[in-house]
Scaffold this motif. Structure first.
Motif, PDB file in Angstrom:
ATOM      1  N   ASP A 127      46.875  65.620  49.056  1.00 12.83           N
ATOM      2  CA  ASP A 127      46.928  66.893  48.349  1.00 12.83           C
ATOM      3  C   ASP A 127      46.189  67.974  49.145  1.00 12.83           C
ATOM      4  OD1 ASP A 127      47.281  68.831  46.419  1.00 12.83           O
ATOM      5  OD2 ASP A 127      45.643  68.103  45.138  1.00 12.83           O
ATOM      6  N   ARG A 128      46.890  69.048  49.482  1.00 11.07           N
ATOM      7  CA  ARG A 128      46.272  70.119  50.270  1.00 11.07           C
ATOM      8  C   ARG A 128      45.292  70.948  49.446  1.00 11.07           C
ATOM      9  NH1 ARG A 128      50.207  72.906  54.487  1.00 11.07           N
ATOM     10  NH2 ARG A 128      48.229  73.509  55.399  1.00 11.07           N
ATOM     11  N   GLN A 129      45.412  70.917  48.132  1.00 15.23           N
ATOM     12  CA  GLN A 129      44.435  71.614  47.291  1.00 15.23           C
ATOM     13  C   GLN A 129      43.095  70.884  47.321  1.00 15.23           C
ATOM     14  OE1 GLN A 129      45.100  74.521  45.925  1.00 15.23           O
ATOM     15  NE2 GLN A 129      47.196  74.419  46.673  1.00 15.23           N
ATOM     16  N   LYS A 130      43.165  69.582  47.388  1.00 10.02           N
ATOM     17  CA  LYS A 130      41.957  68.758  47.406  1.00 10.02           C
ATOM     18  C   LYS A 130      41.332  68.704  48.795  1.00 10.02           C
ATOM     19  CE  LYS A 130      40.747  64.429  45.161  1.00 10.02           C
ATOM     20  NZ  LYS A 130      41.273  63.179  44.656  1.00 10.02           N
ATOM     21  N   LEU A 139      38.646  64.327  53.913  1.00 11.44           N
ATOM     22  CA  LEU A 139      39.931  63.674  54.175  1.00 11.44           C
ATOM     23  C   LEU A 139      39.717  62.385  54.959  1.00 11.44           C
ATOM     24  CD1 LEU A 139      43.009  63.614  54.098  1.00 11.44           C
ATOM     25  CD2 LEU A 139      43.014  65.071  56.129  1.00 11.44           C
ATOM     26  N   ARG A 140      38.843  62.434  55.935  1.00  9.59           N
ATOM     27  CA  ARG A 140      38.536  61.244  56.740  1.00  9.59           C
ATOM     28  C   ARG A 140      37.991  60.122  55.851  1.00  9.59           C
ATOM     29  NH1 ARG A 140      35.488  63.647  60.193  1.00  9.59           N
ATOM     30  NH2 ARG A 140      37.099  63.853  61.774  1.00  9.59           N
TER      31      ARG A 140
END
Length: 163
Positions: A127-130, A139-140
């Motif tokens: 999710d790009r919002q998250k 993200l990693r």
């Protein structure tokens, strides 16, 4: 030893099998075999020439369905990993590279993986919002945690057999 799957024929052989484990974003496929020898690949992918009435030749490819026979699991040694991180699920190259590094690191941390060909496939986007940054620490960490759970599920039945 952890090698890399590089030939398309090996990816096709592994992805033809059902996934061994799935998570929200990844699918893990396994085939208890070694990579196809380079001579087999050259023979299967070499273009055959067909004679036409006009005198021009047209390449004709041999079908891919003819895979080499599967080897018994006792003869397989080593672990080969293939990565499928499509652009449609990770638009930025920075994100694709981050996910590939995390997948390789997850396999390197688990030396007890069953031998054979493994393919990890990204099946849905993060999710790009998250995770607004393409290479954020969040993200990693999320990818690494999800991959650890995925690989632990594969190793769990094996640990129960040894106990």
């Amino acid at each position: 030893m952890i090698g890399r799957i590089q030939r398309p024929v090996d990816f096709e052989r592994v992805l033809a099998r059902p996934s061994r484990s799935r998570s929200a974003h990844f699918a893990l496929h396994h085939l208890s075999a070694t990579p196809a020898p380079s001579a087999w690949n050259a023979a299967q992918l070499r273009t055959a020439r067909a004679e036409l009435s006009t005198g021009d030749t047209q390449p004709a490819h041999s079908p891919v369905e003819h895979a080499p026979p599967a080897e018994p699991s006792s003869a397989v040694e080593g672990c080969w990993v293939g990565l499928v991180v499509p652009k449609r699920h990770a638009k930025r190259s920075v994100t694709r590279q981050l996910l590939k590094r995390q997948i390789r690191a997850a396999f390197a941390e688990r030396p007890g993986m069953p031998p054979g060909l493994w393919v990890v496939r990204l099946r849905s986007p993060f999710d790009r919002q998250k995770f607004p940054s393409a290479a954020s620490d969040a993200l990693r960490a999320a990818a690494r945690a999800e991959l650890a759970q995925l690989l632990d599920r594969v190793l769990a039945p094996r640990a129960e057999k040894l106990a």
